[in-house]
Design a protein around this motif. Structure first.
Motif, PDB file in Angstrom:
ATOM      1  N   ARG A   1       0.969  -1.148  -0.230  1.00  0.00           N
ATOM      2  CA  ARG A   1       0.095  -0.123   0.045  1.00  0.00           C
ATOM      3  C   ARG A   1       0.988   1.289   0.031  1.00  0.00           C
TER       4      ARG A   1
ATOM      5  N   LYS B   1       2.376   1.823  -3.324  1.00  0.00           N
ATOM      6  CA  LYS B   1       1.607   2.492  -4.299  1.00  0.00           C
ATOM      7  C   LYS B   1       1.405   3.920  -4.175  1.00  0.00           C
ATOM      8  N   SER B   2       1.147   4.298  -2.849  1.00  0.00           N
ATOM      9  CA  SER B   2       1.026   5.713  -2.543  1.00  0.00           C
ATOM     10  C   SER B   2       1.868   6.495  -2.811  1.00  0.00           C
TER      11      SER B   2
ATOM     12  N   GLU C   1       2.034   7.213  -6.647  1.00  0.00           N
ATOM     13  CA  GLU C   1       0.959   7.995  -6.940  1.00  0.00           C
ATOM     14  C   GLU C   1       1.322   9.468  -6.401  1.00  0.00           C
TER      15      GLU C   1
ATOM     16  N   ASP D   1      10.573   0.042  -7.376  1.00  0.00           N
ATOM     17  CA  ASP D   1       9.417  -0.676  -7.790  1.00  0.00           C
ATOM     18  C   ASP D   1       9.633  -1.597  -8.813  1.00  0.00           C
TER      19      ASP D   1
END
Length: 327
Positions: free
Chosen positions: A249, A252-253, A256, A292
């Motif tokens: 999580r 992903k944050s 973003e 990533d």
């Protein structure tokens, strides 16, 4: 008021806003990593500017930290990058952006009191009389004067401590002693940030899952980047190979944030020898896009961290050799 009193206040705030002793320890280990990085930066890169990060808080129950969220940051009056920061995050925090400021040189004798109710009675904190809040108007690109009462009315929160975790005195004193080695200036910044997050916007308000940005750091070229700081030892698994992990999580944050704010994000690790003695080894860093791309595609079950025992915490691990040493 002295550093010990600031840390006593900090303990009260944190112990009322975590769900376990382990979560309390994780919170404080995180504080230590962030404070130690500031010390390193001031000693080894004194010409590089840095700015306090901020926190997204959803005003509804949700796991999406940007949904119906406000964003706040706490900074001394002279700190740079504040307006640009709030302008950028206004794309994600559609319910408003707030700046809490204070005079870091205000004498303790002029501080005022602020009470927060709890199930066991009212708990009193001291805060600088200069502590104030402004709302950023992203349409007019200007700040509008406000106050704590207006802030609470606008976000719909009512400060209240619903429960507390029983923290052994030995554990509490261990972290007070550890953090007392840092400057009063940095401890004051940490305390006031937690006062807003844990005190004014605490768990009792039915908020969603928050998301914080640790730091903004200015590059030599003049641009700024996002820095995520963690204190970790190398993973003990053989598959994937030993390295440093991050929960799915959070990855992903950060990606973003990197995309929406148009700022590169980096993962900085205060590398320690083990979970018990936590002796410092070195600093390791990696770009989040590289993390990533190189991290294990198949998540493994990470530590409990801030969650409940037995909770699901999928984590991707990136091999140690992918991290550069920070000199």
């Amino acid at each position: 008021m002295d550093k010990i009193q600031l840390l006593e206040f900090l303990h009260t705030l944190v112990s009322h806003n975590v769900i376990s002793q382990n979560a309390y320890k994780c919170r404080y280990d995180g504080f230590n990593g962030e404070l130690d990085f500031i010390c390193w930066l001031k000693k080894h890169r004194p010409s590089i500017k840095y700015a306090s990060g901020g926190t997204f808080i959803p005003l509804v129950k949700t796991d999406n930290s940007f949904e119906d969220s406000v964003y706040f940051t706490v900074a001394p009056r002279e700190e740079s990058f504040v307006e640009c920061q709030l302008e950028k995050v206004s794309l994600l925090s559609l319910k408003g952006q707030y700046l809490f400021t204070y005079d870091p040189y205000e004498p303790w004798s002029s501080w005022s009191n602020f009470s927060i109710s709890s199930e066991s009675g009212s708990i009193e904190f001291s805060i600088p009389s200069s502590f104030s809040v402004q709302k950023y108007n992203s349409h007019k690109h200007e700040f509008e004067l406000s106050d704590i009462e207006q802030f609470l009315l606008q976000v719909g929160f009512s400060p209240y401590f619903r429960c507390t975790v029983d923290i052994p005195d030995g554990l509490k004193q261990k972290y007070i002693e550890k953090l007392s080695s840092y400057s009063t200036e940095e401890l004051l910044s940490l305390y006031l940030t937690r006062f807003v997050f844990d005190g004014l916007c605490g768990l009792g308000n039915g908020r969603g899952a928050p998301l914080d940005i640790d730091f903004f750091v200015q590059r030599k070229t003049g641009g700024w980047c996002i820095l995520e700081v963690k204190e970790k030892d190398k993973s003990k698994r053989k598959d994937p190979p030993p390295g440093f992990g991050m929960d799915v999580r959070r990855i992903k944050s950060l990606l973003e944030l990197e995309s929406k704010l148009d700022l590169s994000a980096y993962y900085l690790v205060r590398h320690i020898n083990d979970q018990k003695s936590r002796n410092f080894i070195d600093w390791r860093i990696i770009n989040m896009k590289k993390f990533d791309a190189r991290a294990s595609k198949l998540p493994v079950q990470g530590g409990v961290g801030m969650g409940r025992s037995g909770s699901d915490n999928p984590t991707r691990i990136c091999e140690f050799s992918e991290f550069a040493k920070l000199y």
